[in-house]
Write a protein that holds these residues in place. Structure first.
Motif, short mmCIF file in Angstrom:
data_model
loop_
_atom_site.label_atom_id
_atom_site.label_comp_id
_atom_site.label_asym_id
_atom_site.label_seq_id
_atom_site.Cartn_x
_atom_site.Cartn_y
_atom_site.Cartn_z
N ASP A 196 0.82 -1.21 0.00
CA ASP A 196 0.00 0.00 0.00
C ASP A 196 0.86 1.27 0.00
O ASP A 196 0.57 2.23 0.71
N VAL A 197 1.93 1.26 -0.82
CA VAL A 197 2.83 2.42 -0.89
C VAL A 197 2.14 3.55 -1.65
O VAL A 197 1.61 3.35 -2.74
N LYS A 198 2.14 4.71 -1.05
CA LYS A 198 1.49 5.88 -1.66
C LYS A 198 2.41 6.48 -2.73
O LYS A 198 3.58 6.76 -2.46
N LEU A 199 1.86 6.67 -3.92
CA LEU A 199 2.63 7.16 -5.06
C LEU A 199 1.95 8.37 -5.68
O LEU A 199 0.74 8.54 -5.55
N ASP A 200 2.73 9.18 -6.41
CA ASP A 200 2.13 10.27 -7.16
C ASP A 200 1.41 9.70 -8.38
O ASP A 200 1.49 8.51 -8.68
N SER A 201 0.69 10.55 -9.10
CA SER A 201 -0.16 10.06 -10.20
C SER A 201 0.65 9.42 -11.32
O SER A 201 0.20 8.44 -11.92
N VAL A 202 1.84 9.95 -11.61
CA VAL A 202 2.66 9.40 -12.70
C VAL A 202 3.11 7.99 -12.36
O VAL A 202 2.99 7.06 -13.17
N CYS A 203 3.65 7.80 -11.16
CA CYS A 203 4.15 6.48 -10.76
C CYS A 203 3.02 5.50 -10.52
O CYS A 203 3.15 4.30 -10.81
N SER A 204 1.92 5.98 -9.98
CA SER A 204 0.76 5.12 -9.79
C SER A 204 0.25 4.59 -11.11
O SER A 204 -0.07 3.40 -11.25
N ALA A 205 0.19 5.45 -12.12
CA ALA A 205 -0.28 5.04 -13.45
C ALA A 205 0.69 4.03 -14.06
O ALA A 205 0.26 3.06 -14.71
N TYR A 206 1.99 4.25 -13.86
CA TYR A 206 2.98 3.30 -14.40
C TYR A 206 2.83 1.93 -13.73
O TYR A 206 2.88 0.89 -14.40
N CYS A 207 2.65 1.93 -12.41
CA CYS A 207 2.44 0.67 -11.69
C CYS A 207 1.24 -0.09 -12.26
O CYS A 207 1.31 -1.30 -12.52
N LYS A 208 0.15 0.62 -12.44
CA LYS A 208 -1.07 -0.02 -12.97
C LYS A 208 -0.83 -0.56 -14.37
O LYS A 208 -1.36 -1.61 -14.73
N ARG A 209 -0.05 0.16 -15.17
CA ARG A 209 0.26 -0.26 -16.53
C ARG A 209 1.06 -1.56 -16.53
O ARG A 209 0.80 -2.47 -17.33
N ILE A 210 2.01 -1.66 -15.61
CA ILE A 210 2.82 -2.88 -15.49
C ILE A 210 1.96 -4.05 -15.03
O ILE A 210 1.99 -5.15 -15.60
N ILE A 211 1.17 -3.82 -14.00
CA ILE A 211 0.33 -4.90 -13.46
C ILE A 211 -0.69 -5.37 -14.49
O ILE A 211 -1.06 -6.55 -14.52
N ALA A 212 -1.14 -4.48 -15.36
CA ALA A 212 -2.15 -4.82 -16.37
C ALA A 212 -1.59 -5.57 -17.57
O ALA A 212 -2.37 -6.10 -18.37
N LEU A 213 -0.26 -5.65 -17.70
CA LEU A 213 0.31 -6.39 -18.82
C LEU A 213 -0.22 -7.83 -18.82
O LEU A 213 -0.31 -8.45 -17.76
N PRO A 214 -0.56 -8.38 -19.98
CA PRO A 214 -1.06 -9.76 -20.01
C PRO A 214 -0.11 -10.75 -19.35
O PRO A 214 -0.54 -11.68 -18.67
#
Length: 217
Positions: free
Chosen positions: A176-194
């Protein structure tokens, strides 16, 4: 084509296995997984950061054996250059190698304080100061790369760098690490990779548990 296998250990706990597996998947090279039980003494020592060397994952390509994660990435780039594991531009390629090397050899406080554990979730986890410094450095790397190369991944298209930092994205969600919007979006992009979704699904089905990593500390 030479027979190719990749030895990996726990998909829930082993960040190095994830890195090597993602690189191999990104390369497009067909391979078979050779799972090693987390109960294997050597595998367990690596997961618990008690090993002096990291021998998993290990790529077997015909009669060639490559066991260091960075070496696996470099080897895959040699045999599959069009896959883009390293950027085509020389300056970007040097930058990519540098941040991959930093991930490979650094961030020991983060590794100790936030071990990879995909199945777990610790909301409002208290991160100690040395690990906070590692998090700050990692997020600085992410923002610099995304700004320099335009995203959506660290060097534009997905690369070896994204594979190297993918376990960090997983850790940030687990703890539950708090991130800014840029890093949060990148994290979600990585996790969403097939490929990541495939790995996560398999990790959640693993019956093996390592009790030392299943408690909040």
């Amino acid at each position: 084509m030479p027979k190719t296998t990749l030895s990996i250990t726990s998909k829930n706990y082993s960040s190095w296995s994830l890195r090597g597996w993602l690189m191999t998947r990104f390369s497009g090279l067909e391979f078979q997984e050779n799972p090693i039980s987390p109960e294997d003494p050597d595998a367990r020592a690596e997961i618990l950061l008690l090993s002096s060397s990291i021998l998993v994952p290990c790529l077997y390509h015909g009669n060639i054996v490559v066991w260091d994660t960075l070496a696996i990435g470099e080897y895959l780039h040699e045999i599959r250059p069009k896959a883009g594991l390293l950027p085509a531009d020389r300056a970007a390629r040097a930058h990519c190698r540098s941040i991959c090397g930093e991930m490979h050899s650094g961030f020991s406080a983060l590794r100790s304080a936030l071990p990879m554990n995909i199945k777990a979730h610790f909301p409002d986890f208290k991160v100690w100061s040395r690990a906070e410094a590692d998090i700050k450095r990692i997020t600085t790397i992410w923002k610099q790369c995304l700004a320099t190369y335009g995203g959506p991944f660290l060097f534009g298209e997905r690369s070896m760098a994204d594979a190297m930092y993918a376990p960090v994205a997983s850790r940030f969600l687990t703890y539950d690490v708090k991130l800014d919007s840029v890093c949060s979006a990148y994290c979600k992009r990585i996790i969403a990779l097939p490929e990541m979704q495939e790995w996560i699904k398999a990790a959640k089905l693993e019956p093996d548990d390592i009790n030392e990593l299943d408690v909040e500390f």
